[in-house]
Design an enzyme around this catalytic site. Structure first.
Site, PDB file in Angstrom:
ATOM      1  CG  ASP A  16      -1.981  -1.109   1.146  1.00 47.33           C
ATOM      2  OD1 ASP A  16      -1.858  -1.987   0.272  1.00 47.33           O
ATOM      3  OD2 ASP A  16      -2.907  -1.109   1.976  1.00 47.33           O
ATOM      4  CG  ASP A  58      -6.709   0.230   1.269  1.00 50.24           C
ATOM      5  OD1 ASP A  58      -7.116  -0.917   1.484  1.00 50.24           O
ATOM      6  OD2 ASP A  58      -7.050   1.219   1.966  1.00 50.24           O
ATOM      7  CG  HIS A  60     -11.229   1.182   0.100  1.00 47.31           C
ATOM      8  ND1 HIS A  60     -11.211  -0.133   0.486  1.00 47.31           N
ATOM      9  CD2 HIS A  60     -10.403   1.841   0.966  1.00 47.31           C
ATOM     10  CE1 HIS A  60     -10.408  -0.266   1.534  1.00 47.31           C
ATOM     11  NE2 HIS A  60      -9.893   0.907   1.839  1.00 47.31           N
ATOM     12  CG  HIS A  77      -8.472   5.475   2.670  1.00 47.01           C
ATOM     13  ND1 HIS A  77      -9.484   5.316   3.581  1.00 47.01           N
ATOM     14  CD2 HIS A  77      -7.927   4.245   2.506  1.00 47.01           C
ATOM     15  CE1 HIS A  77      -9.552   4.055   3.960  1.00 47.01           C
ATOM     16  NE2 HIS A  77      -8.623   3.368   3.317  1.00 47.01           N
ATOM     17  CE  LYS A 102      -4.242  -3.929   1.351  1.00 50.31           C
ATOM     18  NZ  LYS A 102      -5.105  -2.908   1.968  1.00 50.31           N
ATOM     19  CB  CYS A 141      -2.228  -2.650   5.121  1.00 48.77           C
ATOM     20  SG  CYS A 141      -3.951  -2.113   5.002  1.00 48.77           S
TER      21      CYS A 141
END
Ligand code: VGL
Ligand code: ZN
Length: 199
Positions: A16, A58, A60, A77, A102, A141
């Protein structure tokens, strides 16, 4: 730990290292940018010796449940396909790499790069046994990825020089490090590594 040999079957996982977790981002990790030049050393060397390199992101959806706007604890974020979700532009991207996304399900947070991804399977198929893991953030993470890797039976080296923590509560990162080492990870810095065929 000194004298850590990077043998065949080793892989690097950069967790990340995205714009939103760095300076000027939506959820900046204090001193997060400092991991970029150090991770670049690892990237350069791992690619030189032909080892696999994985980058997690990351990633989302807009209305992700971890966002405050949706009742979660984090500011918005790493929204998919935004600049904040891109890997830090200072990272050297090797030609041969795998990017793992993820946290893509709206209703689930996924701190670990193993959670809801094919990472474990991909690593096994590639014959990988040793993982060198660092990035952002130590107390979220990186911690979850390291613990999942250990539970999945990989040998894990935690790259402390290429990692930084959020420390929402003071001491979170230190506790995360204790937990990772207690579970069997080995704390490592770049200078500890020994490369096949000499340094
Ligand atoms: C992370 C907070 C929220 C991380 C991801 O990558 O450590 N932290 N989402
Ligand atoms: Zn997140």
């Amino acid at each position: 730990m000194t004298g850590v040999r990077v043998t065949a079957g080793s892989a690097l996982i950069a967790v990340d290292i995205q714009n939103d977790f760095c300076q000027g981002g939506a959820l900046p990790v204090p001193d997060g940018d400092a991991v970029v030049p150090v991770m670049n050393l690892y990237i350069r060397k791992f690619s030189e010796v032909g080892m696999h390199i994985y980058f997690s992101r990351d990633w989302h959806p807009l209305n992700h449940s971890s966002f405050r706007s949706a009742g979660g604890i984090w500011p918005e974020h790493c929204v998919q396909n935004t600049r904040g979700a891109e890997l830090h532009t200072g990272l050297i991207m090797p030609e041969k790499k795998v990017i793992i996304e993820k946290g893509t399900a709206v209703d689930k947070d996924a701190y670990s790069a193993f959670q809801g991804t094919a990472l474990a399977e991909q690593l096994r198929k590639a014959g990988i046994k040793r993982l060198f893991i660092g990035g952002l953030a130590v107390d979220y993470c990186v911690r979850s990825t390291v613990l999942d890797a250990l539970h999945s039976g990989f040998e894990v080296f935690y790259l402390s020089d290429a990692s930084r923590g959020v420390d929402v509560n003071p001491g979170d990162s230190e506790r995360a490090i204790d937990e990772m080492l207690g579970a069997g990870a080995v704390e490592t810095v770049y200078e500890d590594l020994m490369w096949q065929g000499g340094p």
